[in-house]
Write an enzyme that holds these catalytic residues in place. Structure first.
Site, PDB file in Angstrom:
ATOM      1  N   MET A   1      24.666   9.131   2.730  1.00  0.00           N
ATOM      2  CA  MET A   1      24.481  10.746   2.946  1.00  0.00           C
ATOM      3  C   MET A   1      24.917  10.817   4.797  1.00  0.00           C
ATOM      4  O   MET A   1      24.973  12.084   5.229  1.00  0.00           O
ATOM      5  CB  MET A   1      23.280  11.524   2.771  1.00  0.00           C
ATOM      6  CG  MET A   1      22.637  12.650   3.764  1.00  0.00           C
ATOM      7  SD  MET A   1      23.714  13.593   2.694  1.00  0.00           S
ATOM      8  CE  MET A   1      22.864  14.659   1.221  1.00  0.00           C
TER       9      MET A   1
ATOM     10  N   PHE B   1     -11.527  -7.046  14.355  1.00  0.00           N
ATOM     11  CA  PHE B   1     -10.299  -7.289  13.981  1.00  0.00           C
ATOM     12  C   PHE B   1     -10.576  -6.106  12.390  1.00  0.00           C
ATOM     13  O   PHE B   1     -11.621  -6.038  11.888  1.00  0.00           O
ATOM     14  CB  PHE B   1     -10.490  -9.261  12.954  1.00  0.00           C
ATOM     15  CG  PHE B   1      -9.498  -9.339  11.745  1.00  0.00           C
ATOM     16  CD1 PHE B   1      -8.637  -9.501  12.469  1.00  0.00           C
ATOM     17  CD2 PHE B   1     -10.280  -8.939  10.090  1.00  0.00           C
ATOM     18  CE1 PHE B   1      -7.416 -10.357  11.352  1.00  0.00           C
ATOM     19  CE2 PHE B   1      -8.692  -9.501   9.575  1.00  0.00           C
ATOM     20  CZ  PHE B   1      -8.022 -10.153  10.180  1.00  0.00           C
ATOM     21  N   GLN B   2      -8.864  -6.342  11.940  1.00  0.00           N
ATOM     22  CA  GLN B   2      -8.523  -4.957  10.964  1.00  0.00           C
ATOM     23  C   GLN B   2      -9.112  -3.415  11.540  1.00  0.00           C
ATOM     24  O   GLN B   2      -9.272  -3.193  10.104  1.00  0.00           O
ATOM     25  CB  GLN B   2      -8.404  -5.868   9.782  1.00  0.00           C
ATOM     26  CG  GLN B   2      -7.727  -6.650   9.465  1.00  0.00           C
ATOM     27  CD  GLN B   2      -7.255  -7.150   8.126  1.00  0.00           C
ATOM     28  OE1 GLN B   2      -8.455  -6.894   7.644  1.00  0.00           O
ATOM     29  NE2 GLN B   2      -5.955  -7.134   7.516  1.00  0.00           N
TER      30      GLN B   2
ATOM     31  N   LYS C   1     -18.164  -0.261   5.958  1.00  0.00           N
ATOM     32  CA  LYS C   1     -18.223  -1.227   5.231  1.00  0.00           C
ATOM     33  C   LYS C   1     -20.122  -1.427   4.731  1.00  0.00           C
ATOM     34  O   LYS C   1     -20.013  -1.294   3.415  1.00  0.00           O
ATOM     35  CB  LYS C   1     -17.622  -2.942   5.039  1.00  0.00           C
ATOM     36  CG  LYS C   1     -17.977  -3.535   4.257  1.00  0.00           C
ATOM     37  CD  LYS C   1     -17.287  -5.068   4.488  1.00  0.00           C
ATOM     38  CE  LYS C   1     -17.396  -5.916   3.320  1.00  0.00           C
ATOM     39  NZ  LYS C   1     -16.858  -7.285   3.165  1.00  0.00           N
TER      40      LYS C   1
ATOM     41  N   GLU D   1       0.876  -1.063   0.119  1.00  0.00           N
ATOM     42  CA  GLU D   1      -0.123   0.300   0.060  1.00  0.00           C
ATOM     43  C   GLU D   1       0.641   1.654  -0.398  1.00  0.00           C
ATOM     44  O   GLU D   1       0.532   2.334  -0.741  1.00  0.00           O
ATOM     45  CB  GLU D   1      -1.351  -0.247   1.025  1.00  0.00           C
ATOM     46  CG  GLU D   1      -2.082  -1.175   1.199  1.00  0.00           C
ATOM     47  CD  GLU D   1      -1.522  -2.603   1.961  1.00  0.00           C
ATOM     48  OE1 GLU D   1      -2.511  -3.088   1.780  1.00  0.00           O
ATOM     49  OE2 GLU D   1      -0.854  -2.653   2.178  1.00  0.00           O
TER      50      GLU D   1
END
Length: 558
Positions: A466, A113-114, A163, A51
């Site tokens: 760097m 969940f999630q 959802k 993602e």
């Protein structure tokens, strides 16, 4: 017409002219992906490998095209994986809409969940965030999100949708997008004050930031500079707003800016800041920055005025609009002694590097020569980023895409995929160190899946360059956790992910490798092995005045 929430999401994307989205599906967002499947001939979806890659791709697409970039992810870890990309876009004022879906309304707030409060998580790094719990407000919320992302100072907006809203139905009526008003609220007195300090200047200097590109003001900037008869410097975000070949263009200002820009700004009597925010990496010691100059600051965001540097005169509004009005009223200025002095500084302090061996500046100069400066260059963050800003000549806006404010390692591959998707006719090249490349190299699988012909140049010095440079100069050469010597073969990794690979170990191999990569018309990785102790110069020590800029010669003479 009655539509489900998922269908409304797709219809609103079509309303806004969205033809490509970047994302990754999951359980909570399945309804949206099912609706997207039915419109795959209208909206092209790029399935990234992670993602974060989707967020960076949407960012790169937006920077390269000027349109709003769109990314999508499911709830929980899908949404949190977008966070770094959203923050990157926020720091650099990139218009983006991130669409996430969450658990159903009855499960919100129950550690389901999630489940993650992604709107709360991203509140400090978005222009605005929404949680949609009612299908009846979904369409208008999405429309507001796009309007906010594009208006004023652009930036990312998050829309999180439960959802059950994506499954519910309501009446949907199409609407045309609202027009964007960017003029601002400045007064005639503001313009008069600006014209007065301009007319009195003997040694003016123009300092360009990303706002010059976001406002589409590059032509006005160039006309203004000619009428003011002023040298011009820029920031990372301002690259391409002014012609890199113009004699009075003096390069970047700040920590790794040119000596000419840093010394010139320190000597000027008027500094005109156009769409710039006076970042700490630009100004160094704020109390000593341009201390001999009046400051004229023009920016669309009122919050930037007097935030880091006090402005003697300021105008809040759209840069393109303001410059058009100023140019119309300005007399042609002439500052021959001042411009001659700046040209002398350019001749005295050119950018230079050790050309006896393969180096990143040489690679970038060859890339510039072969592409004739017409490629879109994306970068990761580090030494290679500074070299790409210094040694490639940017002549057009939206051709240098880099994480300036957040400094996001791993940004470049996703951004390059997004840029190439939005600008398929342009050569798109990502320049990244081996440390950055490791972070999101899995997005090469995305490029190969869709046969997106990006070119990844790895500046491979087997160290975190760097950080090592700072350890060499300021930490007694104690190289704590910055050495990357291991058995990883990036060419084999690239080939394993479906890309072509070329290894370069000598200067004479650089041009053939770049030319071959362009001709192949497929994703290509060029692994360039450079010495581990090459350094980016010039440099300003942290906390010092930019007039204290030094280079390799200065260091050697101490």
């Amino acid at each position: 017409m009655v539509r489900t929430g998922a269908e409304i999401v797709i219809e609103c994307l079509k309303e806004q002219g969205v033809d490509v989205v970047f994302g990754y599906p999951g359980g909570s967002i399945l309804n949206v992906y099912d609706a997207l499947y039915k419109h795959s001939d209208e909206i092209f979806h790029v399935l990234t490998s992670h993602e974060q890659g989707a967020a960076h791709a949407a960012d790169g697409y937006a920077r390269a095209t000027g349109k709003v970039g769109v990314c999508m992810a499911t709830s929980g870890p899908g949404a949190t994986n977008l966070v770094t990309g959203i923050a990157t876009a926020y720091m650099d004022s990139v218009p983006m809409v991130a669409i996430t879906c969450n658990v159903t309304l009855p499960l919100l707030g129950k550690d389901s969940f999630q489940e993650v409060d992604i709107a709360g998580v991203t509140m400090p790094i978005t222009k605005h965030g929404y949680i949609v719990k009612d299908v009846n407000i979904l369409a208008d919320t999405l429309r507001k999100a796009f309007h906010i992302a594009k208006s004023g100072r652009p930036g990312p907006v998050l829309v999180d949708i439960t959802k059950d809203v994506t499954a519910a139905s309501c009446e949907y009526t199409p609407k045309k997008p609202e027009s964007i008003e960017r003029a601002g609220h400045y007064t005639q007195e503001d313009l008069d004050a600006a014209l007065e300090v301009i007319s009195k200047a003997k040694k003016p200097y123009i300092y360009l930031g990303g706002g010059a590109i976001l406002s589409g003001a590059s032509e006005e900037v160039r006309a203004f500079a000619k009428k003011l008869d002023s040298p011009v410097c820029d920031t990372l975000m301002g690259k391409g707003a002014y012609d890199g070949y113009d004699p009075l263009y003096t390069g970047m200002i700040g920590m790794h800016g040119t000596k000419t820009s840093n010394l010139g700004v320190s000597e000027c009597d008027l500094l005109v800041a156009l769409g710039a925010r006076f970042s700490d990496r630009v100004i160094g010691n704020a109390s000593l920055f341009a201390k001999n100059a009046k400051i004229l600051h023009i920016d669309i965001d009122a919050a930037e005025i007097n935030k880091n540097i006090h402005a003697d005169v300021s105008i809040v509004g759209d840069l393109k609009d303001i410059l058009t009005k100023l140019i119309a009223r300005m007399e042609q200025m002439h500052h021959p002694e001042w411009t001659a002095h700046i040209l002398e500084l350019k001749e005295k302090y050119p950018l230079k590097y050790d050309d006896s061996q393969l180096s990143c500046p040489y690679i970038i100069e060859e890339l510039d020569r072969i592409t004739k400066g017409n490629a879109i260059i994306t970068t990761d963050v580090g030494q290679h980023q500074m070299w790409a800003a210094q040694y490639y000549h940017y002549t057009k806006p939206r051709t240098f895409l880099s994480s300036g404010g957040l400094g996001t390692m791993g940004y470049g591959i996703g951004a390059c995929i997004g840029a190439k998707t939005g600008c398929p006719d342009k050569i798109c090249v990502n320049i990244g160190g081996d440390g950055c490349f490791r972070m999101n190299l899995i997005e090469l699988a995305t490029a190969s899946r869709y046969q997106i012909p990006i070119i990844q140049i790895i500046i491979n010095n087997h160290v975190l360059g760097m950080v090592r440079q700072w350890q060499t100069l300021f930490y007694g050469k104690r190289y704590s956790q910055t050495v990357l010597e291991d058995a990883v073969d990036y060419c084999k990794v690239a080939e394993g992910l479906g890309c072509a690979a070329i290894r370069v170990t000598a200067k004479e191999e650089v041009a053939p490798a770049i030319e071959k990569a362009i001709a192949l018309q497929k994703p290509v990785v060029i692994d360039c092995r450079i010495p581990e102790d090459d350094k980016v110069f010039p440099m300003v020590p942290a906390g010092a005045a930019i007039s204290e800029v030094f280079d390799g010669d200065d260091l050697a003479s101490k």
